[in-house]
Design a protein around this motif. Structure first.
Motif, PDB file in Angstrom:
ATOM      1  N   MET A  89       5.248  -2.866 -46.529  1.00 43.39           N
ATOM      2  CA  MET A  89       3.828  -3.159 -46.374  1.00 43.39           C
ATOM      3  C   MET A  89       3.030  -2.140 -47.186  1.00 43.39           C
ATOM      4  SD  MET A  89       3.881  -3.881 -42.252  1.00 43.39           S
ATOM      5  CE  MET A  89       2.093  -4.060 -42.115  1.00 43.39           C
ATOM      6  N   ASN A  90       1.735  -2.098 -46.957  1.00 40.91           N
ATOM      7  CA  ASN A  90       0.872  -1.149 -47.657  1.00 40.91           C
ATOM      8  C   ASN A  90       0.544   0.054 -46.791  1.00 40.91           C
ATOM      9  OD1 ASN A  90       0.582  -2.581 -50.124  1.00 40.91           O
ATOM     10  ND2 ASN A  90      -0.855  -3.980 -49.134  1.00 40.91           N
ATOM     11  N   LEU A  91       1.454   0.424 -45.911  1.00 42.54           N
ATOM     12  CA  LEU A  91       1.225   1.565 -45.026  1.00 42.54           C
ATOM     13  C   LEU A  91       1.133   2.864 -45.825  1.00 42.54           C
ATOM     14  CD1 LEU A  91       3.800   0.776 -42.176  1.00 42.54           C
ATOM     15  CD2 LEU A  91       1.318   0.537 -42.057  1.00 42.54           C
ATOM     16  N   THR A  92       0.289   3.771 -45.346  1.00 42.17           N
ATOM     17  CA  THR A  92       0.274   5.128 -45.879  1.00 42.17           C
ATOM     18  C   THR A  92       0.918   6.099 -44.897  1.00 42.17           C
ATOM     19  OG1 THR A  92      -1.935   5.559 -44.976  1.00 42.17           O
ATOM     20  CG2 THR A  92      -1.801   4.707 -47.233  1.00 42.17           C
TER      21      THR A  92
ATOM     22  N   PRO B  99      19.215   4.209 -48.722  1.00 41.63           N
ATOM     23  CA  PRO B  99      19.321   3.387 -49.944  1.00 41.63           C
ATOM     24  C   PRO B  99      18.819   4.132 -51.172  1.00 41.63           C
ATOM     25  CG  PRO B  99      17.451   2.684 -48.622  1.00 41.63           C
ATOM     26  CD  PRO B  99      18.188   3.710 -47.793  1.00 41.63           C
ATOM     27  N   SER B 100      19.422   3.854 -52.301  1.00 38.57           N
ATOM     28  CA  SER B 100      18.980   4.494 -53.538  1.00 38.57           C
ATOM     29  C   SER B 100      17.568   4.068 -53.914  1.00 38.57           C
ATOM     30  CB  SER B 100      19.944   4.173 -54.680  1.00 38.57           C
ATOM     31  OG  SER B 100      20.024   2.771 -54.874  1.00 38.57           O
ATOM     32  N   SER B 101      17.123   2.935 -53.351  1.00 39.42           N
ATOM     33  CA  SER B 101      15.770   2.446 -53.638  1.00 39.42           C
ATOM     34  C   SER B 101      14.693   3.313 -53.013  1.00 39.42           C
ATOM     35  CB  SER B 101      15.619   1.008 -53.136  1.00 39.42           C
ATOM     36  OG  SER B 101      15.887   0.917 -51.739  1.00 39.42           O
ATOM     37  N   ILE B 102      15.100   4.364 -52.321  1.00 46.02           N
ATOM     38  CA  ILE B 102      14.144   5.300 -51.724  1.00 46.02           C
ATOM     39  C   ILE B 102      13.207   5.874 -52.781  1.00 46.02           C
ATOM     40  CG2 ILE B 102      15.510   7.431 -51.926  1.00 46.02           C
ATOM     41  CD1 ILE B 102      14.156   6.665 -48.614  1.00 46.02           C
ATOM     42  N   ASP B 103      13.667   5.886 -54.026  1.00 44.58           N
ATOM     43  CA  ASP B 103      12.849   6.493 -55.082  1.00 44.58           C
ATOM     44  C   ASP B 103      11.606   5.684 -55.431  1.00 44.58           C
ATOM     45  OD1 ASP B 103      14.030   4.354 -56.336  1.00 44.58           O
ATOM     46  OD2 ASP B 103      14.874   5.493 -58.003  1.00 44.58           O
ATOM     47  N   LYS B 104      11.443   4.516 -54.804  1.00 41.20           N
ATOM     48  CA  LYS B 104      10.246   3.710 -55.044  1.00 41.20           C
ATOM     49  C   LYS B 104       9.023   4.245 -54.304  1.00 41.20           C
ATOM     50  CE  LYS B 104      12.800  -0.565 -55.927  1.00 41.20           C
ATOM     51  NZ  LYS B 104      13.029  -1.981 -55.506  1.00 41.20           N
ATOM     52  N   MET B 105       9.248   5.094 -53.324  1.00 38.33           N
ATOM     53  CA  MET B 105       8.125   5.623 -52.542  1.00 38.33           C
ATOM     54  C   MET B 105       7.562   6.865 -53.233  1.00 38.33           C
ATOM     55  SD  MET B 105       9.219   4.951 -48.569  1.00 38.33           S
ATOM     56  CE  MET B 105      10.645   6.028 -48.560  1.00 38.33           C
ATOM     57  N   LEU B 106       7.005   6.651 -54.393  1.00 34.19           N
ATOM     58  CA  LEU B 106       6.626   7.755 -55.274  1.00 34.19           C
ATOM     59  C   LEU B 106       5.492   8.612 -54.731  1.00 34.19           C
ATOM     60  CD1 LEU B 106       6.896   6.008 -58.756  1.00 34.19           C
ATOM     61  CD2 LEU B 106       8.469   7.673 -57.745  1.00 34.19           C
ATOM     62  N   LYS B 107       4.739   8.097 -53.761  1.00 28.28           N
ATOM     63  CA  LYS B 107       3.621   8.857 -53.200  1.00 28.28           C
ATOM     64  C   LYS B 107       4.005   9.621 -51.933  1.00 28.28           C
ATOM     65  CE  LYS B 107       0.215   5.692 -55.164  1.00 28.28           C
ATOM     66  NZ  LYS B 107      -0.896   4.727 -54.899  1.00 28.28           N
ATOM     67  N   LEU B 108       5.276   9.574 -51.589  1.00 28.51           N
ATOM     68  CA  LEU B 108       5.726  10.188 -50.352  1.00 28.51           C
ATOM     69  C   LEU B 108       5.600  11.710 -50.409  1.00 28.51           C
ATOM     70  CD1 LEU B 108       6.925   9.171 -47.670  1.00 28.51           C
ATOM     71  CD2 LEU B 108       9.195   9.588 -48.603  1.00 28.51           C
TER      72      LEU B 108
ATOM     73  N   ASN C 169       6.496  13.937 -55.692  1.00 23.98           N
ATOM     74  CA  ASN C 169       5.380  14.398 -54.865  1.00 23.98           C
ATOM     75  C   ASN C 169       5.824  14.834 -53.472  1.00 23.98           C
ATOM     76  OD1 ASN C 169       3.085  13.926 -56.682  1.00 23.98           O
ATOM     77  ND2 ASN C 169       3.667  11.772 -56.502  1.00 23.98           N
ATOM     78  N   LEU C 170       7.129  14.817 -53.230  1.00 16.03           N
ATOM     79  CA  LEU C 170       7.635  15.173 -51.913  1.00 16.03           C
ATOM     80  C   LEU C 170       7.429  16.656 -51.642  1.00 16.03           C
ATOM     81  CD1 LEU C 170       9.062  13.752 -49.543  1.00 16.03           C
ATOM     82  CD2 LEU C 170      11.237  14.533 -50.494  1.00 16.03           C
TER      83      LEU C 170
END
Length: 326
Positions: free
Chosen positions: A89-92, A132-141, A164-165
């Motif tokens: 979703m678009n959660l922050t 999952p390796s797709s974790i890298d999609k959360m670039l604003k985390l 940005n982690l």
């Protein structure tokens, strides 16, 4: 209506509040489940029911709340799996910690890579499987805590793409394998806690590139090899916990460059040789634990320069010679 003593269940008639934007029932005594009718609140951006006694699962159609940005249900007794729609979703802000969720971490399926989430707390559940390796999609985390679950296998190297982690806590899981090889790419991280796992291998020398680190916790793993001299580049480091591992060789002289260090736990390893004389430069130090190693030779005279030190443990080593007058 948060922080009261309200009890009972959340009424299903909640769906008539179609214009409500903020829903905060946190810190009360509600029981029962989250009614599916909550997903009819199309204008809702903020949903919080932390610290209640709610059970059941997260409504699977939560994804239709397209305006939702903040979702907090931590501190309940909820079960079931994490709906894949929740992370896509678009959660922050998402916090589901201190519940009883099971299953795996959902794959991130949004190919646009436009994830807005900056805070993700899933601590203290019963989640299993691999990150999952797709974790890298959360670039604003910025904040990512998954400690005290049952995650296994390796920590994916793709996590190092989260540039940005700031805070990652993955301790008390069953992660194995080596620390991600590109850990040095995380130049903004301030807090890295991945101890109490089954990690092995060496500490990558590029750890010295994590120049923003304040806290590094790698204790109670199976790490071996030498402590890289690049550790001396961590000029902002205040807490270093690498105790209960299998590190060998000498403590590098460069450790003395970490002058802001307050606590240094190197105990219960296989460090040998002498304690570096540069230790005297660490004038903010308050705790040093070196016991149960193979350290030898005399204590450095410079240790007397640590005027703030109130705890020093060096038992069960091979240190010789007189106590320095300092």
């Amino acid at each position: 209506i948060y922080s009261n003593f309200l009890s009972g269940t959340i009424p299903t008639t909640i769906n008539i509040l179609t214009n409500i934007e903020s829903f905060d029932f946190g810190n009360n005594q509600f029981i029962g489940i989250i009614p599916i009718h909550i997903t009819y609140l199309n204008s809702m951006t903020y949903f919080s029911i932390y610290d209640n006694y709610l059970s059941g699962s997260i409504p699977t159609n939560i994804g239709i709340c397209t305006k939702l940005q903040y979702f907090s249900i931590d501190g309940n007794i909820m079960t079931g799996t994490i709906p894949s729609t929740l992370l896509n979703m678009n959660l922050t802000y998402l916090s589901i910690q201190f519940n009883q969720f099971t299953g795996t971490f959902p794959e991130l399926i949004n190919q646009s890579q436009d994830y807005h989430i900056n805070t993700l707390y899933i601590t203290n559940n019963f989640l299993t499987g691999t990150l999952p390796s797709s974790i890298d999609k959360m670039l604003k985390l910025n904040y990512f805590t998954i400690n005290s679950n049952l995650f296994t296998n390796t920590i994916p190297n793709s996590i190092t793409k989260l540039i940005n982690l700031l805070n990652f806590n993955g301790e008390y899981n069953a992660f194995s394998g080596e620390i991600p090889a590109n850990i040095g790419d995380m130049q903004h991280i301030t807090y890295l806690q991945i101890g109490y796992n089954n990690l092995d291998g060496t500490l990558p020398s590029n750890i010295g590139s994590c120049v923003s680190l304040n806290d590094l916790y790698l204790e109670n793993c199976y790490l071996y090899g030498s402590l890289p001299s690049s550790i001396g580049q961590l000029s902002n480091l205040k807490n270093l916990y690498i105790n209960n591992n299998q590190f060998t060789s000498q403590i590098p002289e460069s450790i003395g460059n970490v002058t802001l260090l307050r606590r240094m736990y190197l105990n219960q390893n296989h460090f040998n040789g002498s304690i570096p004389d540069s230790i005297g430069n660490m004038n903010n130090m308050i705790e040093i634990y070196l016991h149960n190693n193979k350290l030898s030779k005399n204590l450095p005279v410079s240790i007397g320069q640590l005027t703030q030190l109130y705890r020093l443990s060096m038992s069960h080593n091979h240190i010789t010679g007189p106590l320095p007058d300092s």
